[in-house]
Design an enzyme around this catalytic site. Structure first.
Site, PDB file in Angstrom:
ATOM      1  N   HIS A 209      -9.308   1.518   5.030  1.00 57.70           N
ATOM      2  CA  HIS A 209      -8.022   1.627   5.735  1.00 57.70           C
ATOM      3  C   HIS A 209      -8.198   2.530   6.962  1.00 57.70           C
ATOM      4  O   HIS A 209      -8.985   3.481   6.926  1.00 57.70           O
ATOM      5  CB  HIS A 209      -6.964   2.200   4.785  1.00 57.70           C
ATOM      6  CG  HIS A 209      -5.590   2.094   5.346  1.00 57.70           C
ATOM      7  ND1 HIS A 209      -5.096   3.000   6.252  1.00 57.70           N
ATOM      8  CD2 HIS A 209      -4.612   1.160   5.168  1.00 57.70           C
ATOM      9  CE1 HIS A 209      -3.865   2.633   6.596  1.00 57.70           C
ATOM     10  NE2 HIS A 209      -3.553   1.521   5.952  1.00 57.70           N
TER      11      HIS A 209
ATOM     12  N   GLU B 281      -5.141  -4.863  10.522  1.00 62.89           N
ATOM     13  CA  GLU B 281      -4.080  -3.881  10.742  1.00 62.89           C
ATOM     14  C   GLU B 281      -4.325  -3.172  12.075  1.00 62.89           C
ATOM     15  O   GLU B 281      -5.110  -2.212  12.131  1.00 62.89           O
ATOM     16  CB  GLU B 281      -4.071  -2.839   9.628  1.00 62.89           C
ATOM     17  CG  GLU B 281      -3.813  -3.406   8.258  1.00 62.89           C
ATOM     18  CD  GLU B 281      -3.206  -2.352   7.328  1.00 62.89           C
ATOM     19  OE1 GLU B 281      -2.123  -2.595   6.816  1.00 62.89           O
ATOM     20  OE2 GLU B 281      -3.811  -1.283   7.149  1.00 62.89           O
TER      21      GLU B 281
ATOM     22  N   GLY C 236       2.801   2.366  10.711  1.00 69.05           N
ATOM     23  CA  GLY C 236       3.715   3.490  10.550  1.00 69.05           C
ATOM     24  C   GLY C 236       4.472   3.856  11.812  1.00 69.05           C
ATOM     25  O   GLY C 236       5.105   4.902  11.882  1.00 69.05           O
TER      26      GLY C 236
ATOM     27  N   GLU D 201      -6.478   4.843   8.059  1.00 73.50           N
ATOM     28  CA  GLU D 201      -6.232   6.270   7.782  1.00 73.50           C
ATOM     29  C   GLU D 201      -7.477   6.913   7.167  1.00 73.50           C
ATOM     30  O   GLU D 201      -7.772   8.075   7.424  1.00 73.50           O
ATOM     31  CB  GLU D 201      -5.014   6.413   6.852  1.00 73.50           C
ATOM     32  CG  GLU D 201      -3.728   6.141   7.620  1.00 73.50           C
ATOM     33  CD  GLU D 201      -2.606   5.551   6.790  1.00 73.50           C
ATOM     34  OE1 GLU D 201      -2.658   5.611   5.551  1.00 73.50           O
ATOM     35  OE2 GLU D 201      -1.666   5.006   7.401  1.00 73.50           O
TER      36      GLU D 201
ATOM     37  N   LYS E 156       0.183   4.220  -0.220  1.00 67.83           N
ATOM     38  CA  LYS E 156      -0.443   5.416   0.367  1.00 67.83           C
ATOM     39  C   LYS E 156      -0.207   6.609  -0.574  1.00 67.83           C
ATOM     40  O   LYS E 156      -0.180   6.411  -1.788  1.00 67.83           O
ATOM     41  CB  LYS E 156       0.076   5.649   1.790  1.00 67.83           C
ATOM     42  CG  LYS E 156      -0.059   4.362   2.635  1.00 67.83           C
ATOM     43  CD  LYS E 156       0.183   4.540   4.089  1.00 67.83           C
ATOM     44  CE  LYS E 156      -0.003   3.199   4.797  1.00 67.83           C
ATOM     45  NZ  LYS E 156       0.137   3.272   6.241  1.00 67.83           N
TER      46      LYS E 156
ATOM     47  N   SER F  16       3.741  -2.035  10.143  1.00 71.80           N
ATOM     48  CA  SER F  16       5.211  -2.090  10.293  1.00 71.80           C
ATOM     49  C   SER F  16       5.792  -3.449   9.911  1.00 71.80           C
ATOM     50  O   SER F  16       6.763  -3.914  10.501  1.00 71.80           O
ATOM     51  CB  SER F  16       5.625  -1.696  11.719  1.00 71.80           C
ATOM     52  OG  SER F  16       5.215  -0.379  12.003  1.00 71.80           O
TER      53      SER F  16
ATOM     54  N   ASN G 214       0.877  -1.168   0.000  1.00 74.70           N
ATOM     55  CA  ASN G 214       0.000   0.000   0.000  1.00 74.70           C
ATOM     56  C   ASN G 214       0.915   1.218   0.000  1.00 74.70           C
ATOM     57  O   ASN G 214       1.496   1.555   1.019  1.00 74.70           O
ATOM     58  CB  ASN G 214      -0.896  -0.020   1.248  1.00 74.70           C
ATOM     59  CG  ASN G 214      -1.722   1.246   1.387  1.00 74.70           C
ATOM     60  OD1 ASN G 214      -1.766   2.076   0.468  1.00 74.70           O
ATOM     61  ND2 ASN G 214      -2.376   1.416   2.527  1.00 74.70           N
TER      62      ASN G 214
HETATM   63  P1  13P Z   1       3.270   0.472   7.536  1.00 76.28           P
HETATM   64  O1  13P Z   1       3.768  -0.821   6.944  1.00 76.28           O
HETATM   65  O2  13P Z   1       3.993   1.675   7.026  1.00 76.28           O
HETATM   66  O3  13P Z   1       3.210   0.391   9.031  1.00 76.28           O
HETATM   67  O4  13P Z   1       1.763   0.644   7.023  1.00 76.28           O
HETATM   68  C1  13P Z   1       0.903  -0.425   7.149  1.00 76.28           C
HETATM   69  C2  13P Z   1      -0.337  -0.092   6.428  1.00 76.28           C
HETATM   70  O5  13P Z   1      -1.086   0.770   6.843  1.00 76.28           O
HETATM   71  C3  13P Z   1      -0.618  -0.805   5.178  1.00 76.28           C
HETATM   72  O6  13P Z   1      -1.894  -0.538   4.732  1.00 76.28           O
END
Ligand code: 13P
Length: 250
Positions: free
Chosen positions: A94, A166, A172, A96, A11, A212, A9
């Protein structure tokens, strides 16, 4: 164990020039895997990603879609606009989007339904915050996200859905869930799906871990029996790191 589904992803990262460089570097690094490889890229990179990955084993996904076919929804993208480009997957719900853009279990359900109807395979994200986990509410939150977010999803539709667990506290942050924490939470998630769709359907369902996950911890996570793959953020922006996750479990 099933083969794994590893999705990157990106982002809101990578313009078209950066996308081309990353995909070109990635293609030979993941070409031997038996696992499914997906990159979920910004809308503006989709055309380039589809073109560059044609004839390779890399599949392309978007990171969101709307539930209406067309209309006055400024800034939104219809599922059919994605399929006509050759996009196969779409990330939905997601954390976010839930925390910054008001996404709810209800809108997750609407988007998932519409994506399925257009022939996309949704990657539906669920997960608890640190407060929810620490206050003993993890199971309650996950079960609400599943029961409300999959309310009208039929058993047939479930076959075309990937679920990504997740935990928000691991996204992150560099704090990864331990192999056991991720495995246990996914076992719980699978049990909720089993209560709704039966054990066979729940066992077949692909449930990824995300948060992560990287080249260092992927092997441990992907060797856990409940974990069917990964949804990778930061590490998917570096070809060698993402390829190491893809190739971590042979
Ligand atoms: P990270 O791997 O940067 O922690 O992000 C995970 C994520 O949100 C994947 O959708």
């Amino acid at each position: 164990m099933k083969n794994k589904i590893i999705a990157g992803n990106w982002k809101m990262n990578n313009n078209r020039v950066q996308a081309e460089a990353l995909i070109t570097e990635l293609i030979p690094l993941v070409s031997e895997t038996k696992n499914t490889v997906i990159i979920c890229v910004p809308f503006t990179d989709l055309c380039k990603a589809v073109k560059l990955t044609k004839g390779t084993n890399i599949h392309v996904g978007a990171q969101n879609c709307h539930w209406k076919e067309s209309g006055a929804y400024t800034g939104e993208i219809a599922p059919s606009m994605l399929t006509e480009l050759g996009v196969e997957y779409v990330v939905i719900g997601h954390s976010e989007r839930r925390s910054y853009f008001g996404e709810t279990d209800e809108t997750v359900l609407l988007r998932t339904k519409a994506a399925l109807a257009a022939g996309l395979k949704p990657i539906v994200c669920i997960g608890e915050t640190l407060d929810e986990r620490n206050s003993g509410n993890m199971e309650k939150v996950l079960s609400r996200q599943i029961l409300d977010g999959f309310k009208d999803i039929t058993a047939d539709e479930l076959k075309n859905i990937i679920v990504a667990y997740e935990p928000v506290w691991a996204i992150g942050t560099g704090v990864t869930a331990t192999d056991e924490q991720a495995n246990d939470a996914i076992a719980y998630v699978r049990s909720v799906f089993a209560s709704k769709y039966g054990k066979t359907a729940a066992d077949k369902l692909y449930i990824q871990y995300g948060g992560s996950m990287n080249d260092k911890n992927a092997e441990g996570l992907l060797n856990m029996p409940q974990i069917d793959g990964g949804l990778i953020g930061g590490a998917s922006l570096v070809a060698a790191k993402f390829a190491a996750v893809v190739n971590a479990k042979k």
